[in-house]
Design a protein around this motif. Structure first.
Motif, PDB file in Angstrom:
ATOM      1  N   LEU A  95       4.027 -20.685  -3.839  1.00  0.00           N
ATOM      2  CA  LEU A  95       4.702 -19.588  -4.522  1.00  0.00           C
ATOM      3  C   LEU A  95       4.253 -18.246  -3.949  1.00  0.00           C
ATOM      4  O   LEU A  95       5.083 -17.365  -3.688  1.00  0.00           O
ATOM      5  N   ILE A  96       2.970 -18.080  -3.743  1.00  0.00           N
ATOM      6  CA  ILE A  96       2.444 -16.832  -3.160  1.00  0.00           C
ATOM      7  C   ILE A  96       3.025 -16.617  -1.762  1.00  0.00           C
ATOM      8  O   ILE A  96       3.455 -15.499  -1.420  1.00  0.00           O
ATOM      9  N   ILE A  97       3.050 -17.645  -0.950  1.00  0.00           N
ATOM     10  CA  ILE A  97       3.600 -17.535   0.409  1.00  0.00           C
ATOM     11  C   ILE A  97       5.065 -17.127   0.359  1.00  0.00           C
ATOM     12  O   ILE A  97       5.502 -16.231   1.088  1.00  0.00           O
ATOM     13  N   THR A  98       5.838 -17.753  -0.520  1.00  0.00           N
ATOM     14  CA  THR A  98       7.265 -17.439  -0.636  1.00  0.00           C
ATOM     15  C   THR A  98       7.479 -15.996  -1.077  1.00  0.00           C
ATOM     16  O   THR A  98       8.300 -15.269  -0.504  1.00  0.00           O
ATOM     17  N   VAL A  99       6.737 -15.543  -2.080  1.00  0.00           N
ATOM     18  CA  VAL A  99       6.871 -14.174  -2.571  1.00  0.00           C
ATOM     19  C   VAL A  99       6.497 -13.176  -1.488  1.00  0.00           C
ATOM     20  O   VAL A  99       7.194 -12.166  -1.284  1.00  0.00           O
ATOM     21  N   LEU A 100       5.423 -13.441  -0.751  1.00  0.00           N
ATOM     22  CA  LEU A 100       5.011 -12.518   0.313  1.00  0.00           C
ATOM     23  C   LEU A 100       6.053 -12.454   1.427  1.00  0.00           C
ATOM     24  O   LEU A 100       6.325 -11.375   1.972  1.00  0.00           O
ATOM     25  N   PHE A 101       6.662 -13.578   1.765  1.00  0.00           N
ATOM     26  CA  PHE A 101       7.728 -13.553   2.770  1.00  0.00           C
ATOM     27  C   PHE A 101       8.935 -12.758   2.270  1.00  0.00           C
ATOM     28  O   PHE A 101       9.553 -11.994   3.023  1.00  0.00           O
ATOM     29  N   LEU A 102       9.288 -12.932   0.995  1.00  0.00           N
ATOM     30  CA  LEU A 102      10.407 -12.171   0.431  1.00  0.00           C
ATOM     31  C   LEU A 102      10.125 -10.666   0.462  1.00  0.00           C
ATOM     32  O   LEU A 102      11.005  -9.864   0.800  1.00  0.00           O
ATOM     33  N   ILE A 103       8.909 -10.269   0.125  1.00  0.00           N
ATOM     34  CA  ILE A 103       8.522  -8.851   0.182  1.00  0.00           C
ATOM     35  C   ILE A 103       8.599  -8.344   1.617  1.00  0.00           C
ATOM     36  O   ILE A 103       9.122  -7.251   1.875  1.00  0.00           O
ATOM     37  N   LEU A 104       8.112  -9.128   2.553  1.00  0.00           N
ATOM     38  CA  LEU A 104       8.171  -8.740   3.966  1.00  0.00           C
ATOM     39  C   LEU A 104       9.621  -8.518   4.403  1.00  0.00           C
ATOM     40  O   LEU A 104       9.950  -7.488   5.002  1.00  0.00           O
ATOM     41  N   TYR A 105      10.497  -9.472   4.100  1.00  0.00           N
ATOM     42  CA  TYR A 105      11.890  -9.340   4.510  1.00  0.00           C
ATOM     43  C   TYR A 105      12.589  -8.193   3.774  1.00  0.00           C
ATOM     44  O   TYR A 105      13.485  -7.543   4.333  1.00  0.00           O
ATOM     45  N   LEU A 106      12.200  -7.907   2.542  1.00  0.00           N
ATOM     46  CA  LEU A 106      12.746  -6.767   1.815  1.00  0.00           C
ATOM     47  C   LEU A 106      12.405  -5.472   2.543  1.00  0.00           C
ATOM     48  O   LEU A 106      13.272  -4.625   2.775  1.00  0.00           O
ATOM     49  N   PHE A 107      11.142  -5.306   2.945  1.00  0.00           N
ATOM     50  CA  PHE A 107      10.741  -4.098   3.669  1.00  0.00           C
ATOM     51  C   PHE A 107      11.400  -4.016   5.044  1.00  0.00           C
ATOM     52  O   PHE A 107      11.786  -2.927   5.472  1.00  0.00           O
TER      53      PHE A 107
END
Length: 126
Positions: A95-107
């Motif tokens: 879950l942490i990995i998925t959320v961090l990837f989503l934040i990265l792609y958002l930025f």
């Protein structure tokens, strides 16, 4: 037939004798090859035994000495109650990995949008 007769006169052997000699040479070559293969196999077995003894007598005891053992510290230690879900990660880790990837792609997307808007505002489209 004349040629065979000439051959017999020159060598003193008939065609049957010549064929028998060739057959004997072929059998001898086959026996030599079998003997060499058996010798090679025996040599390989003895080398394998020698290296196995070397490993068991010298290398393995050296590896088992306490000063040569690695102490598991930090992230290499096993955590009690840690349940692996997939690829060595727990559900929380995934879950942490998925959320961090989503934040990265958002930025990355926001950066691209900002650059695109800056480009559009700097070009004269009138």
């Amino acid at each position: 037939a004349d040629q065979q007769q000439v051959e017999v006169e020159m060598t003193g052997k008939s065609a049957a004798d010549s064929a028998a000699a060739k057959q004997e040479e072929a059998e001898q070559a086959k026996a030599d090859a079998s003997r060499k293969a058996a010798e090679h196999a025996a040599l390989m077995r003895s080398e394998d035994e020698r290296f196995t003894q070397l490993y068991e007598q010298q290398i393995l005891p050296e590896k088992q000495k306490p000063e040569n053992q690695y102490k598991r510290t930090g992230w290499t230690q096993e955590i009690e109650g840690y349940e692996i879900l997939c690829c060595g990660n727990s559900a929380v880790d995934l879950l942490i990995i998925t959320v961090l990837f989503l934040i990265l792609y958002l930025f990355v997307g926001l950066f691209w949008w900002a650059m695109f808007e800056a480009y559009r505002s700097s070009t004269d489209t009138d």
